[in-house]
Design an enzyme around this catalytic site. Structure first.
Site, PDB file in Angstrom:
ATOM      1  N   HIS A 273      68.228  75.069  39.989  1.00  0.00           N
ATOM      2  CA  HIS A 273      67.083  75.684  39.320  1.00  0.00           C
ATOM      3  C   HIS A 273      66.916  77.116  39.786  1.00  0.00           C
ATOM      4  O   HIS A 273      67.539  77.544  40.758  1.00  0.00           O
ATOM      5  CB  HIS A 273      65.801  74.870  39.564  1.00  0.00           C
ATOM      6  N   ARG A 283      53.382  85.738  39.647  1.00  0.00           N
ATOM      7  CA  ARG A 283      53.377  84.271  39.647  1.00  0.00           C
ATOM      8  C   ARG A 283      53.254  83.795  41.078  1.00  0.00           C
ATOM      9  O   ARG A 283      53.884  84.352  41.985  1.00  0.00           O
ATOM     10  CB  ARG A 283      54.660  83.721  39.033  1.00  0.00           C
TER      11      ARG A 283
END
Length: 354
Positions: A273, A283
């Site tokens: 990932h 974020r």
């Protein structure tokens, strides 16, 4: 306190790596984003089923095991961690990252452990090895340096206690589904003192179409439990293609790590990932790494033939760090697989998470 005082100097420090990319992005009318991929919802498991009758409990256990084997990633709700704790933890996380950069980068200021704070990728020789992010990564037994923020330790310690119980519960559920005669392995080898927590921040990025927030990798633990905000940016490899994960409010994301894949003989998958950045907003996420003690021997739970060579967690960490140092990539489990052989590992992009 001015926001710019807290920002890591990515563009200045890594100017040789980025070149004129920022100016080129500004003048382009159409931006080609190599990270634009389809968005999917991860399998969602309602953990309240574990406390219901036998039929509902077995369905919940099966859903957890199916997601771990088919996806390697899934999300959970009704996980026992209140929105109040998550909200207070996020507020303290924001406060921490807004500290002046010179304070964050100076280990002596907060009396933090060596390499607790990290930003960018000092060893990167190409954009594919660079992460546009900053993080505080620390064992939960070493929070003394953050006592300056008196409200910080309370929500973090409360969260860590609850998420540890969650990790134990999910691990035992996955072991039970394999038909293990005993599911005490994780109770005996994974303690709160051996687990880690990492607070991540991915600042807004002027070249977000060209640089990773965090490079592709697999996690090196048993389980990772991730709390993320609503911004999105997590992407994972699915059937040979990258997909983007749609955030779900109040859900926690669970993913299988390398150690679990080795321990279960490949039944549950440790999936590659990555994180992508956003050109307009930052974020935030908090990752909890469910780890054993360094001397824990990792081998197949089954007495049948194992596809992985035995190793301790300490040996694995050291080998991954050496691989990243010398090749820029994480080889990981491929090095310890009988399928590939120790002398012929396949290379893969990634860096050590722990």
């Amino acid at each position: 306190m001015e926001l710019e005082d807290s920002e890591p100097p990515f563009l200045k420090t890594y100017k040789a790596l980025f070149g004129d990319m920022v100016e080129e992005e500004r003048t382009k009318r159409v931006h080609e984003n190599m990270f634009s991929v389809d968005e999917y919802e991860l399998p969602l498991v309602d953990l309240s089923g574990l406390s219901l009758g036998n039929f509902d409990r077995e369905d919940c256990k099966k859903a957890i095991a199916d997601a771990a084997s088919r996806w390697g990633f899934f999300q959970v709700v009704n996980h026992g961690i209140s929105t109040d704790i998550l909200a207070r933890m996020k507020l303290e996380q924001v406060k921490l990252f807004k500290q002046p950069f010179y304070k964050k980068a100076n280990e002596n200021v907060f009396n933090l452990a060596k390499n607790c704070y990290s930003w960018g990728s000092p060893t990167a020789t190409s954009l594919m090895q660079f992460s546009w992010s900053e993080a505080f990564h620390f064992p939960l037994t070493n929070m003394k340096g953050l006592r300056e923020f008196t409200s910080f330790s309370s929500p973090i310690e409360e969260y860590a206690r609850l998420v540890f119980d969650l990790a134990q519960n999910i691990s035992e559920t996955l072991a039970e589904h394999l038909g293990c005669k005993s599911t005490t392995f994780f109770v005996e080898n994974c303690k709160p003192s051996s687990c880690y927590l990492r607070m991540n921040r991915y600042p807004q990025c002027p070249i977000s179409s060209k640089v990773f927030g965090f490079v592709p990798h697999t996690d090196s633990d048993f389980l990772t439990i991730l709390y993320q905000d609503h911004i999105g940016g997590l992407q994972l490899m699915r059937d040979g293609e990258w997909i983007s994960v749609k955030p779900t409010p109040d859900a926690l994301i669970i993913n299988i790590g390398d150690l679990f894949q080795a321990w279960c003989n490949g039944v549950y998958k440790s999936i590659e990932h990555r994180v992508v950045t956003n050109p307009e907003v930052e974020r935030l996420s908090v990752a909890y790494f469910f780890c054993p003690s360094y001397d824990t021997l990792i081998k197949s739970y089954s007495e049948k033939h194992s596809i992985y060579k035995e190793f301790t967690f300490e040996e694995y960490r050291q080998q991954v760090q050496e691989d990243v140092k010398h090749t820029g990539s994480k080889i990981g489990l491929r090095r310890d697989s009988f399928e590939y052989g120790l002398g012929n590992p396949k290379s893969e992009e990634g860096v050590m998470q722990l």
